[in-house]
Design a protein around this motif. Structure first.
Motif, PDB file in Angstrom:
ATOM      1  N   GLY A 647     -53.449 -29.829  -3.459  1.00 33.45           N
ATOM      2  CA  GLY A 647     -52.200 -29.024  -3.208  1.00 33.45           C
ATOM      3  C   GLY A 647     -50.759 -29.799  -2.871  1.00 33.45           C
ATOM      4  N   LEU A 648     -51.108 -31.230  -2.763  1.00 35.62           N
ATOM      5  CA  LEU A 648     -49.935 -31.985  -2.540  1.00 35.62           C
ATOM      6  C   LEU A 648     -49.781 -33.138  -3.571  1.00 35.62           C
ATOM      7  CD1 LEU A 648     -50.241 -32.356   1.448  1.00 35.62           C
ATOM      8  CD2 LEU A 648     -48.453 -31.140   0.167  1.00 35.62           C
ATOM      9  N   PRO A 649     -48.382 -33.600  -3.753  1.00 30.26           N
ATOM     10  CA  PRO A 649     -48.407 -34.876  -4.755  1.00 30.26           C
ATOM     11  C   PRO A 649     -48.872 -36.196  -4.208  1.00 30.26           C
ATOM     12  CG  PRO A 649     -46.176 -34.297  -3.477  1.00 30.26           C
ATOM     13  CD  PRO A 649     -47.456 -33.291  -3.068  1.00 30.26           C
ATOM     14  N   GLN A 650     -49.486 -36.813  -5.236  1.00 30.13           N
ATOM     15  CA  GLN A 650     -50.035 -38.410  -4.627  1.00 30.13           C
ATOM     16  C   GLN A 650     -49.411 -39.367  -5.457  1.00 30.13           C
ATOM     17  OE1 GLN A 650     -52.695 -38.265  -2.347  1.00 30.13           O
ATOM     18  NE2 GLN A 650     -52.336 -35.894  -2.472  1.00 30.13           N
ATOM     19  N   LYS A 651     -49.371 -40.324  -4.662  1.00 28.46           N
ATOM     20  CA  LYS A 651     -48.930 -41.633  -5.564  1.00 28.46           C
ATOM     21  C   LYS A 651     -49.760 -42.262  -6.439  1.00 28.46           C
ATOM     22  CE  LYS A 651     -47.094 -46.231  -4.171  1.00 28.46           C
ATOM     23  NZ  LYS A 651     -46.822 -47.110  -3.208  1.00 28.46           N
ATOM     24  N   SER A 652     -51.145 -41.912  -6.022  1.00 28.15           N
ATOM     25  CA  SER A 652     -52.251 -42.373  -6.917  1.00 28.15           C
ATOM     26  C   SER A 652     -53.576 -41.955  -6.244  1.00 28.15           C
ATOM     27  CB  SER A 652     -52.398 -44.234  -6.876  1.00 28.15           C
ATOM     28  OG  SER A 652     -52.785 -44.586  -5.465  1.00 28.15           O
ATOM     29  N   THR A 783     -32.988 -31.766  -7.689  1.00 31.28           N
ATOM     30  CA  THR A 783     -32.818 -30.576  -7.067  1.00 31.28           C
ATOM     31  C   THR A 783     -33.501 -29.217  -7.777  1.00 31.28           C
ATOM     32  OG1 THR A 783     -30.434 -31.096  -6.847  1.00 31.28           O
ATOM     33  CG2 THR A 783     -30.892 -28.812  -6.611  1.00 31.28           C
ATOM     34  N   GLY A 784     -33.790 -29.497  -8.904  1.00 34.37           N
ATOM     35  CA  GLY A 784     -34.729 -28.237  -9.411  1.00 34.37           C
ATOM     36  C   GLY A 784     -36.372 -28.382  -9.185  1.00 34.37           C
ATOM     37  N   ILE A 785     -36.554 -29.529  -8.998  1.00 39.75           N
ATOM     38  CA  ILE A 785     -37.898 -29.969  -8.301  1.00 39.75           C
ATOM     39  C   ILE A 785     -38.132 -29.296  -6.839  1.00 39.75           C
ATOM     40  CG2 ILE A 785     -39.675 -31.654  -7.637  1.00 39.75           C
ATOM     41  CD1 ILE A 785     -38.469 -33.323  -9.751  1.00 39.75           C
ATOM     42  N   LYS A 786     -37.290 -29.731  -5.935  1.00 41.08           N
ATOM     43  CA  LYS A 786     -37.210 -29.057  -4.758  1.00 41.08           C
ATOM     44  C   LYS A 786     -37.080 -27.593  -4.564  1.00 41.08           C
ATOM     45  CE  LYS A 786     -34.846 -29.799  -0.310  1.00 41.08           C
ATOM     46  NZ  LYS A 786     -33.519 -30.622   0.449  1.00 41.08           N
ATOM     47  N   SER A 787     -36.563 -26.935  -5.606  1.00 51.42           N
ATOM     48  CA  SER A 787     -36.366 -25.544  -5.399  1.00 51.42           C
ATOM     49  C   SER A 787     -37.803 -25.069  -5.909  1.00 51.42           C
ATOM     50  CB  SER A 787     -35.243 -25.057  -6.510  1.00 51.42           C
ATOM     51  OG  SER A 787     -35.751 -25.133  -7.751  1.00 51.42           O
ATOM     52  N   LYS A 788     -38.560 -25.581  -6.402  1.00 57.52           N
ATOM     53  CA  LYS A 788     -40.004 -25.145  -6.890  1.00 57.52           C
ATOM     54  C   LYS A 788     -41.246 -25.272  -6.155  1.00 57.52           C
ATOM     55  CE  LYS A 788     -38.875 -24.819 -11.799  1.00 57.52           C
ATOM     56  NZ  LYS A 788     -39.205 -23.402 -11.968  1.00 57.52           N
ATOM     57  N   VAL A 789     -40.861 -26.181  -4.882  1.00 57.75           N
ATOM     58  CA  VAL A 789     -42.045 -26.637  -4.280  1.00 57.75           C
ATOM     59  C   VAL A 789     -41.955 -26.321  -2.886  1.00 57.75           C
ATOM     60  CG1 VAL A 789     -42.824 -28.306  -5.677  1.00 57.75           C
ATOM     61  CG2 VAL A 789     -41.084 -29.076  -3.935  1.00 57.75           C
ATOM     62  N   SER A 790     -42.957 -26.261  -1.918  1.00 58.09           N
ATOM     63  CA  SER A 790     -42.646 -26.221  -0.540  1.00 58.09           C
ATOM     64  C   SER A 790     -42.255 -27.263   0.302  1.00 58.09           C
ATOM     65  CB  SER A 790     -44.184 -26.033   0.030  1.00 58.09           C
ATOM     66  OG  SER A 790     -44.920 -27.133  -0.036  1.00 58.09           O
ATOM     67  N   ASP A 792     -43.236 -29.098   2.583  1.00 52.83           N
ATOM     68  CA  ASP A 792     -44.335 -30.393   2.961  1.00 52.83           C
ATOM     69  C   ASP A 792     -44.278 -31.061   1.462  1.00 52.83           C
ATOM     70  OD1 ASP A 792     -44.529 -29.718   5.444  1.00 52.83           O
ATOM     71  OD2 ASP A 792     -46.310 -28.419   5.214  1.00 52.83           O
ATOM     72  N   TYR A 793     -44.639 -30.361   0.420  1.00 45.98           N
ATOM     73  CA  TYR A 793     -44.772 -30.946  -0.821  1.00 45.98           C
ATOM     74  C   TYR A 793     -43.381 -31.825  -1.198  1.00 45.98           C
ATOM     75  CZ  TYR A 793     -46.490 -31.234  -5.752  1.00 45.98           C
ATOM     76  OH  TYR A 793     -46.917 -31.429  -6.841  1.00 45.98           O
ATOM     77  N   ALA A 798     -40.820 -36.962  -1.808  1.00 45.29           N
ATOM     78  CA  ALA A 798     -39.700 -37.865  -1.626  1.00 45.29           C
ATOM     79  C   ALA A 798     -40.260 -39.228  -1.011  1.00 45.29           C
ATOM     80  CB  ALA A 798     -38.889 -37.395  -0.417  1.00 45.29           C
ATOM     81  N   LYS A 799     -41.270 -39.101  -0.349  1.00 47.38           N
ATOM     82  CA  LYS A 799     -41.709 -40.505   0.156  1.00 47.38           C
ATOM     83  C   LYS A 799     -42.659 -41.183  -0.791  1.00 47.38           C
ATOM     84  CE  LYS A 799     -45.659 -42.064   3.392  1.00 47.38           C
ATOM     85  NZ  LYS A 799     -46.588 -41.431   4.310  1.00 47.38           N
ATOM     86  N   ILE A 800     -43.015 -40.611  -1.808  1.00 44.60           N
ATOM     87  CA  ILE A 800     -43.959 -41.201  -2.780  1.00 44.60           C
ATOM     88  C   ILE A 800     -42.874 -41.847  -3.823  1.00 44.60           C
ATOM     89  CG2 ILE A 800     -45.083 -40.898  -5.066  1.00 44.60           C
ATOM     90  CD1 ILE A 800     -46.659 -38.828  -3.709  1.00 44.60           C
ATOM     91  N   ILE A 801     -41.627 -41.023  -4.005  1.00 42.92           N
ATOM     92  CA  ILE A 801     -40.515 -41.747  -5.006  1.00 42.92           C
ATOM     93  C   ILE A 801     -40.023 -42.868  -4.164  1.00 42.92           C
ATOM     94  CG2 ILE A 801     -38.092 -41.175  -5.672  1.00 42.92           C
ATOM     95  CD1 ILE A 801     -39.160 -38.252  -6.098  1.00 42.92           C
ATOM     96  N   THR A 802     -39.673 -43.069  -2.951  1.00 43.82           N
ATOM     97  CA  THR A 802     -39.256 -44.196  -2.230  1.00 43.82           C
ATOM     98  C   THR A 802     -40.035 -45.284  -2.320  1.00 43.82           C
ATOM     99  OG1 THR A 802     -38.080 -42.466  -0.947  1.00 43.82           O
ATOM    100  CG2 THR A 802     -38.228 -44.629  -0.126  1.00 43.82           C
ATOM    101  N   GLU A 803     -41.315 -45.011  -1.985  1.00 43.76           N
ATOM    102  CA  GLU A 803     -42.348 -46.200  -2.146  1.00 43.76           C
ATOM    103  C   GLU A 803     -42.448 -46.715  -3.558  1.00 43.76           C
ATOM    104  OE1 GLU A 803     -45.889 -44.319  -0.474  1.00 43.76           O
ATOM    105  OE2 GLU A 803     -45.164 -44.586   1.543  1.00 43.76           O
ATOM    106  N   THR A 804     -42.325 -45.860  -4.619  1.00 43.99           N
ATOM    107  CA  THR A 804     -42.325 -46.242  -5.922  1.00 43.99           C
ATOM    108  C   THR A 804     -41.055 -46.905  -6.625  1.00 43.99           C
ATOM    109  OG1 THR A 804     -44.146 -44.468  -6.090  1.00 43.99           O
ATOM    110  CG2 THR A 804     -43.364 -45.497  -8.208  1.00 43.99           C
TER     111      THR A 804
END
Length: 819
Positions: A647-652, A783-790, A792-793, A798-804
């Motif tokens: 239920g959460l996004p993953q970098k890999s 903004t569209g993504i943020k409006s569709k997820v929790s 925590d998600y 955002a952490k994954i995007i910054t690291e990638t």
């Protein structure tokens, strides 16, 4: 970074400025009004103007520091403009101008180019060389980023700088960087002038109880915009009983005085290439010929005289005078269109007469000691061989694909229909409906392509000056600008280059055009029939039979045309793909099949064609759909593909297979899916097939599980480009997106936004418009993504995007941080 307002000694003001002001007809008139008239606001207004002149005069001395070759924007430029204004405005009109009008005229002259003088610390901030004890503010950081983006968009100069620095030729690199600083100052100076006025003078320019600061800012901004925009300003703004301000009049005078001082923003390249303008002697020579003493200006005549030492100078002066001719025509149109529904009759003293053009009969070569010209002036230049150039362009760079001829036909028809729609509304006719019909059929064993529109049509003048004049676009002409001004519209045509007709010859040698021009409501030109047989053909024009205004273009196609084997459905879909976002319904007739192509809603867009060649769905991949409603200039639909687990996004995500017995060895295979730039990658262990007899060895396989793909349209017309840099190797010299996520998108850039294209419309140019579009698109999608997820998600994503994110993802990161 906080800069205090510069302080200039009063003694300097008295020494350097008073003598010049005393020679000014306009300033002296203002002084007399303020001192002698019974206007109680006069003394305060005069004191304020004197302080502002002092401030501006000394600030303009900073121009030479970073704009050494833009010598006309120094402090002397201001007094020349003040003098020129008194020559342009008739004495009878000057006497009628109100005190606040005189005040604004003087202030606009002294402040319109103040943006050419940024502070030293501002420029050092752009270059990243601030003193260690100065802490940049957030605004400073943004300014530096804007400048660096500007430099990045000047690929040729940037590459030269990089090469010089690699060769340790730092002086050469610094010279080019100084040029870029000057260019950046020049193109941003109008906005900077507004910022300076806002920072140092906001609310201080007052007359009685009226704040003139916004009006001054408007005038300063207008001198760097299309002159036709002056018609959008309030014609007569009441500022007291019987006292008015006519902003379009003041703006027109400012434009004319600015260009009559030979605005060096328009210094032609020929001077840099032939006279080595960096040489002090050449600068003095050029300045001498631009001197104000060369002008003869009266109510009926504008004449320029010069004895030139080099044909390049004579040519440049003549070209400048042509620019002035255009401005004279534009300003004359503005002044004679002034009116007011509240005050009738409109004061005639604003509608001054301007000469139609500059008299250049006295611009000639210097004489030698024997009284002969030192050179012979001819406007000789390279001439192009039409056939060879057209064949070169048609075969390679310009178009390449012959089917783009249909695209050019359609976008021309859309432009003319949208323009007529604006005209009909102006004429009070709300019943007009734009109409385009595209037809494919066979006639006498020939394939025929026909595009009919009910747009503005053409007359002989349009045909001679634009339709048959390759590279001369009607939509860039003074005629169109004047028409646009009368419409009071921000209408932006799709066609830009005036070369679309060349593409027709890729699919035909026979063009038949039926056309009729619309002038006013129910006032039409004569019908014309044009036949063109080959690109070097004389146009055969005869009376036409078309009854309603518009244009019908018929192409007798080559036997080997792009659609000869296409079924009707294929041709219909091809036309729909050319214009995925039509501004109005387009009728398509192919053989016996008829259809209406209408605008599709963003949520009805089918993105499946962007997902072809993909394998089966992956259990750890999830898709979020974002709808762009067009409110900020971008409409369409976008899918973002994410890696997800629990239920959460993953970098890999790493995977391990069950152990497998191979040649007596127990082998466990590893695989991984991970987010990469514009893709989701899949790596996996595999047996090294080159080592079949020894111990089992593994190597790594690689594939792209999902790749960012796009369809993009500009103002409804498809662009045959991908927005995303391909993993297969896409040149970084083109405008491409490098984002740390995977997207599938189909978007349209509507008329409120724009990006610049090459002539073939198959590449997007890297410039400020591109950077703005990319950053806006990223912000809308995030903004569209943020409006569709929790929460925590989103935090984890955002952490994954910054690291990638990599070095090319800074705009994406800035958009992320702004949400």
């Amino acid at each position: 970074m906080h800069h205090s307002q510069p302080h200039f000694p009063e003694d300097d003001y008295l020494e350097e400025i008073t003598a010049r002001l005393n020679k000014s007809v306009i300033y002296n008139l203002f002084v007399n009004r303020c001192e002698l008239n019974a206007d109680p606001a006069g003394p305060a207004a005069l004191t304020l103007v004197n302080k502002a002149i002092n401030y501006s005069y000394h600030r303009h001395k900073l121009v030479i520091r970073h704009m050494g070759e833009y010598t006309l924007h120094d402090s002397e430029h201001l007094f020349r403009l003040l003098h020129l204004a008194s020559l342009i405005i008739p004495e009878t009109t000057l006497k009628e101008l109100s005190n606040p009008e005189l005040m604004l005229l003087i202030l606009s002259i002294f402040f319109h180019d103040i943006g050419m003088a940024p502070s030293e610390n501002t420029v050092r901030n752009w270059l990243g060389i601030l003193d260690v004890d100065i802490e940049p503010t957030y605004e400073d950081t943004l300014e530096q980023e804007e400048f660096l983006r500007f430099v990045a968009g000047r690929e040729i100069e940037k590459n030269k700088i990089d090469n010089y620095r690699k060769q340790e030729q730092y002086a050469n690199a610094d010279n080019i960087m100084r040029f870029l600083v000057s260019e950046y100052i020049r193109i941003t100076h109008a906005d900077r002038a507004i910022e300076i006025i806002k920072k140092d003078w906001n609310g201080k320019f007052e007359y009685r109880d009226l704040n003139l600061t916004p009006l001054l800012a408007t005038l300063c901004r207008s001198h760097n915009e299309d002159g036709i925009k002056l018609l959008e300003l309030e014609n007569l703004k009441p500022v007291g009983q019987g006292t008015y301000i006519c902003l379009p009049f003041l703006g027109a005078i400012l434009r004319l005085t600015d260009i009559l001082d030979f605005d060096s923003k328009r210094t032609p390249d020929v001077l840099y290439s032939q006279l080595f303008i960096k040489d002090p002697t050449s600068i003095r020579e050029w300045k001498k010929h631009r001197a104000i003493k060369n002008w003869t200006i009266s109510a009926h005549t504008i004449s320029f005289s010069a004895e030139c030492s080099h044909p390049a100078i004579q040519h440049s002066i003549l070209q400048f005078c042509k620019m002035i001719d255009y401005e004279l025509k534009s300003c004359s149109t503005i002044l004679h269109n002034l009116h007011s529904n509240d005050i009738k009759p409109f004061p005639t003293y604003y509608q001054i007469s301007l000469p139609p053009k500059v008299d250049t009969n006295h611009v000639r070569p210097e004489l030698d000691l024997e009284g002969k010209f030192i050179y012979t002036y001819r406007e000789s230049a390279f001439k192009l061989n039409n056939r060879q150039i057209i064949e070169l362009l048609m075969g390679t760079k310009l178009y390449g694909q012959p089917d783009v001829a249909l695209r050019e036909l359609l976008q021309n028809s859309i432009d003319t229909c949208l323009l007529r729609s604006k005209l009909e509304k102006k004429w009070g006719n709300n019943s007009y409906q734009p109409k385009i019909v595209v037809s494919f059929f066979k006639k006498d064993n020939d394939f025929v392509l026909e595009v009919t529109d009910n747009g503005c049509g053409m007359d002989q003048h349009i045909i001679d000056n634009f339709y048959s004049n390759i590279g001369s676009s009607y939509y860039k002409s003074s005629e169109f600008l004047e028409l646009k001004s009368s419409l009071n519209s921000d209408y932006t045509p799709i066609s830009r280059f005036g070369i679309g007709i060349l593409s027709y010859f890729m699919i035909t040698d026979n063009i038949q055009v039926q056309t009729r021009r619309v002038y006013e409501n129910y006032n039409y030109g004569v019908p014309l029939h044009i036949t063109i047989e080959g690109q070097e053909s004389i146009f055969f024009i005869k009376p036409g039979t078309i009854q309603v205004p518009g244009t019908k273009t018929t192409l007798i196609l080559h036997k080997n045309n792009p659609w000869k084997k296409s079924p009707p459905d294929g041709i219909i879909n091809y036309i729909k793909n050319i214009i995925p976002y039509p501004p109005f319904d387009i009728e398509i007739n192919v053989e016996n099949q008829n259809t209406i192509h209408s605008l599709i809603k963003p949520d009805e867009i089918d993105l499946s064609q962007l997902k072809t060649n993909y394998s089966e769905p992956h259990p750890n991949l999830t898709t979020l759909s974002i709808i762009l409603d067009g409110e900020q200039g971008i409409s369409g639909k976008c899918d973002v593909i994410l890696i997800e687990e629990n239920g959460l996004p993953q970098k890999s995500i790493d995977f391990l297979s069950d152990k497998i017995e191979i040649r007596g060895e127990s082998i466990q295979f590893k695989s991984k899916i991970k987010i990469s730039e514009n893709s989701i990658d899949f790596t996996y262990d595999r047996i090294d097939t080159l080592n079949l007899n020894g111990p089992v060895k593994l190597d790594t396989g690689y594939s792209v599980l999902r790749e960012s793909r796009s369809k993009i349209a500009l103002h409804g017309i498809d662009l045959p480009v991908s927005l995303f840099a391909s993993w297969q190797g896409d040149t970084y010299k083109r405008a491409k997106i490098h984002w740390p996520l995977c997207f599938h998108m189909d978007v349209n850039i509507d008329k409120s936004l724009d990006i610049n294209l090459n002539s073939a419309r198959n590449e997007i140019l890297i410039d400020d418009k591109w950077f703005y579009f990319e950053e806006l698109l990223a912000k809308l999608l995030l903004t569209g993504i943020k409006s569709k997820v929790s929460g925590d998600y989103w935090k984890e994503l955002a952490k994954i995007i910054t690291e990638t994110a990599g070095s090319k993802d800074q705009l994406f990161l800035r958009s992320l941080n702004s949400i």
